[in-house]
Scaffold this active site. Structure first.
Site, PDB file in Angstrom:
ATOM      1  N   ASP A  38       0.998  33.688  91.636  1.00 12.56           N
ATOM      2  CA  ASP A  38      -0.398  33.908  91.271  1.00 12.56           C
ATOM      3  C   ASP A  38      -0.465  34.493  89.870  1.00 12.56           C
ATOM      4  O   ASP A  38       0.470  35.175  89.433  1.00 12.56           O
ATOM      5  CB  ASP A  38      -1.073  34.862  92.263  1.00 12.56           C
ATOM      6  CG  ASP A  38      -2.583  34.695  92.288  1.00 12.56           C
ATOM      7  OD1 ASP A  38      -3.078  33.987  93.179  1.00 12.56           O
ATOM      8  OD2 ASP A  38      -3.268  35.266  91.409  1.00 12.56           O
ATOM      9  N   ASP A  64       1.329  31.870  84.974  1.00 12.50           N
ATOM     10  CA  ASP A  64       0.173  31.137  84.451  1.00 12.50           C
ATOM     11  C   ASP A  64       0.495  29.665  84.643  1.00 12.50           C
ATOM     12  O   ASP A  64       1.311  29.102  83.905  1.00 12.50           O
ATOM     13  CB  ASP A  64      -0.045  31.467  82.976  1.00 12.50           C
ATOM     14  CG  ASP A  64      -1.199  30.680  82.350  1.00 12.50           C
ATOM     15  OD1 ASP A  64      -1.744  29.779  83.011  1.00 12.50           O
ATOM     16  OD2 ASP A  64      -1.547  30.956  81.184  1.00 12.50           O
ATOM     17  N   ASN A  91      -1.757  24.880  94.877  1.00 15.92           N
ATOM     18  CA  ASN A  91      -3.056  25.311  95.378  1.00 15.92           C
ATOM     19  C   ASN A  91      -3.939  25.966  94.312  1.00 15.92           C
ATOM     20  O   ASN A  91      -5.156  25.976  94.446  1.00 15.92           O
ATOM     21  CB  ASN A  91      -2.849  26.303  96.531  1.00 15.92           C
ATOM     22  CG  ASN A  91      -4.108  27.030  96.909  1.00 15.92           C
ATOM     23  OD1 ASN A  91      -4.997  26.480  97.566  1.00 15.92           O
ATOM     24  ND2 ASN A  91      -4.228  28.288  96.490  1.00 15.92           N
ATOM     25  N   SER A 144     -10.099  18.322  96.498  1.00 15.24           N
ATOM     26  CA  SER A 144     -11.404  18.807  96.942  1.00 15.24           C
ATOM     27  C   SER A 144     -12.220  17.591  97.347  1.00 15.24           C
ATOM     28  O   SER A 144     -11.869  16.453  97.017  1.00 15.24           O
ATOM     29  CB  SER A 144     -12.099  19.543  95.786  1.00 15.24           C
ATOM     30  OG  SER A 144     -13.482  19.705  96.013  1.00 15.24           O
ATOM     31  N   TYR A 157     -14.477  19.936  86.613  1.00 18.91           N
ATOM     32  CA  TYR A 157     -13.885  20.150  87.938  1.00 18.91           C
ATOM     33  C   TYR A 157     -13.777  18.836  88.705  1.00 18.91           C
ATOM     34  O   TYR A 157     -12.733  18.530  89.297  1.00 18.91           O
ATOM     35  CB  TYR A 157     -14.737  21.151  88.715  1.00 18.91           C
ATOM     36  CG  TYR A 157     -14.171  21.541  90.064  1.00 18.91           C
ATOM     37  CD1 TYR A 157     -13.182  22.511  90.171  1.00 18.91           C
ATOM     38  CD2 TYR A 157     -14.641  20.955  91.239  1.00 18.91           C
ATOM     39  CE1 TYR A 157     -12.668  22.887  91.406  1.00 18.91           C
ATOM     40  CE2 TYR A 157     -14.135  21.322  92.480  1.00 18.91           C
ATOM     41  CZ  TYR A 157     -13.151  22.278  92.557  1.00 18.91           C
ATOM     42  OH  TYR A 157     -12.643  22.642  93.784  1.00 18.91           O
ATOM     43  N   LYS A 161     -10.272  17.088  89.944  1.00 21.66           N
ATOM     44  CA  LYS A 161      -9.958  16.873  91.350  1.00 21.66           C
ATOM     45  C   LYS A 161      -9.791  15.393  91.683  1.00 21.66           C
ATOM     46  O   LYS A 161      -9.007  15.045  92.579  1.00 21.66           O
ATOM     47  CB  LYS A 161     -11.036  17.515  92.227  1.00 21.66           C
ATOM     48  CG  LYS A 161     -11.042  19.042  92.145  1.00 21.66           C
ATOM     49  CD  LYS A 161      -9.675  19.639  92.489  1.00 21.66           C
ATOM     50  CE  LYS A 161      -9.694  21.152  92.503  1.00 21.66           C
ATOM     51  NZ  LYS A 161      -8.374  21.741  92.851  1.00 21.66           N
ATOM     52  N   VAL A 190     -15.155  26.333 101.972  1.00 21.66           N
ATOM     53  CA  VAL A 190     -14.258  27.222 102.706  1.00 21.66           C
ATOM     54  C   VAL A 190     -14.709  28.655 102.450  1.00 21.66           C
ATOM     55  O   VAL A 190     -15.104  29.006 101.337  1.00 21.66           O
ATOM     56  CB  VAL A 190     -12.795  27.030 102.256  1.00 21.66           C
ATOM     57  CG1 VAL A 190     -11.854  27.890 103.102  1.00 21.66           C
ATOM     58  CG2 VAL A 190     -12.404  25.558 102.338  1.00 21.66           C
ATOM     59  N   THR A 192     -14.277  31.646 101.219  1.00 21.77           N
ATOM     60  CA  THR A 192     -13.441  32.413 100.299  1.00 21.77           C
ATOM     61  C   THR A 192     -14.328  32.978  99.189  1.00 21.77           C
ATOM     62  O   THR A 192     -15.520  32.683  99.114  1.00 21.77           O
ATOM     63  CB  THR A 192     -12.360  31.525  99.649  1.00 21.77           C
ATOM     64  OG1 THR A 192     -13.004  30.558  98.794  1.00 21.77           O
ATOM     65  CG2 THR A 192     -11.527  30.806 100.701  1.00 21.77           C
TER      66      THR A 192
END
Length: 253
Positions: A38, A64, A91, A144, A157, A161, A190, A192
Site C-alpha cells: 500500500d 507507489d 487491487n 469495475s 477512470y 477500467k 462496495v 468502502t
C-alpha cells in the site's frame, strides 16, 4: 477455513483498506503468506497486524504502484520475505471524481491511468518472471463495472477500467500456455471509503443507479474477497481471461 491457498505466496496491492484488506485477510486465512502492499505504510501495517491476530502470515511493504522503481523494490522485498511470488492481486485504485473529459486535466488523467492501469503493467512485469520460473501463477486484476459501461466513473477512470479488462485478456492470451492464469473482477458499489466518496461526488443519476440495484444493497468487501479466492484457487483452474461482474445487478437495470 479449508486452507485452499496453503503454501501460496501472494502480493495484494492497495491492501491497506477496503477490498484489498479483505482479500489479504481472506487469503491469509486460507493458508497463503501475503505481502500487504500500500502507498500508506501505516495502513499496510494495520492490515498485517490484523492478519497476525488471525494467526496468518503477512509482510507490510510500502509502494507507489505507479512508479517503476518503487514497484521493483517492493516486489523484490516481497519475494525475499515470502520466498517467491505465485499470485498477484492488482487491487490498488483511485477515483477521478466523475470528471467528464473537459473537466479532466492532463495531471488528473495521468494520475488515474498511472494508478488504475499503468500499475498493472508495472506490477505484473515485475512478478511475472517469478511465476514463469516456477511454471505457474495467477494474476487477478481489479476492474469495475466502469470497465463495461459508462457512468461508473469519469473519463479517466472509465478508460482505465476498460483498459484493465483488455490487459487481462491479452495477458492470458500471451502466457496462458506457460501456466499463467489472468482474470479480472468488476465490482459495482462496495461498502468502502471509496464508495462513500462516490456517493459524495457522483451526480444524482449515478447515485440513483447505485441505490436501485436489484440486490437492494451494496456489496461487502468480504464478498469481493470470496470471488478473488475462487479465482486464486484451483477451483478456477480452467478460468482464463475472464472478467467477472459482481455488482448486485447494477448493470442489468
Amino acid at each position: 477455513m479449508n486452507e485452499r491457498l496453503s503454501g501460496r505466496k501472494v502480493i495484494v496491492t492497495g491492501a491497506g483498506s477496503g477490498m484489498g484488506r479483505a482479500i489479504a485477510r481472506r487469503f491469509a486465512a486460507e493458508g497463503a503468506a501475503v505481502a500487504v502492499l500500500d502507498l500508506n505504510a501505516e495502513s499496510a501495517q494495520e492490515t498485517t497486524a490484523l492478519i497476525a491476530t488471525d494467526g496468518g502470515t503477512a509482510r507490510a511493504v510500502a509502494v507507489d504502484v505507479s512508479d517503476a522503481r518503487s514497484v521493483d523494490a517492493a516486489v523484490a522485498e516481497s519475494s525475499q520475505a515470502l520466498g517467491g511470488v505465485d499470485t498477484l492481486v492488482n487491487n490498488a485504485g483511485i477515483l477521478d471524481g466523475y470528471a467528464p473529459l473537459l473537466d479532466t486535466s492532463e495531471e488528473l488523467w495521468d494520475r488515474i491511468l498511472g494508478v488504475d492501469l499503468k500499475s498493472l503493467f508495472l506490477m505484473t512485469r515485475a512478478t511475472l518472471p517469478l511465476m514463469l520460473e516456477s511454471g505457474a501463477g495467477t494474476v487477478i486484476n481489479m476492474s469495475s463495472i466502469a470497465g463495461f459501461v459508462a457512468r461508473g466513473g469519469g473519463a479517466a477512470y472509465t478508460s482505465a477500467k476498460h483498459g484493465v479488462i483488455g490487459f487481462t485478456k491479452q495477458l492470458s492470451a500471451d502466457y496462458g500456455r506457460a501456466g499463467i492464469r489472468a482474470n479480472a473482477i468488476c465490482p459495482g458499489a462496495v461498502e468502502t471509503s471509496m464508495t462513500r466518496q462516490i456517493l459524495a461526488e457522483g451526480d444524482a443519476a449515478v447515485i440513483e443507479s447505485i441505490n436501485a440495484v436489484p440486490a437492494g444493497r451494496h456489496a461487502q468487501p468480504e464478498e469481493i474477497a470470496n470471488l478473488a479466492l475462487f479465482l486464486a484457487s484451483e477451483e478456477s483452474a480452467f478460468v482464463h481471461g475472464a472478467a467477472y461482474v459482481i455488482d448486485g445487478g447494477w448493470t442489468i437495470v
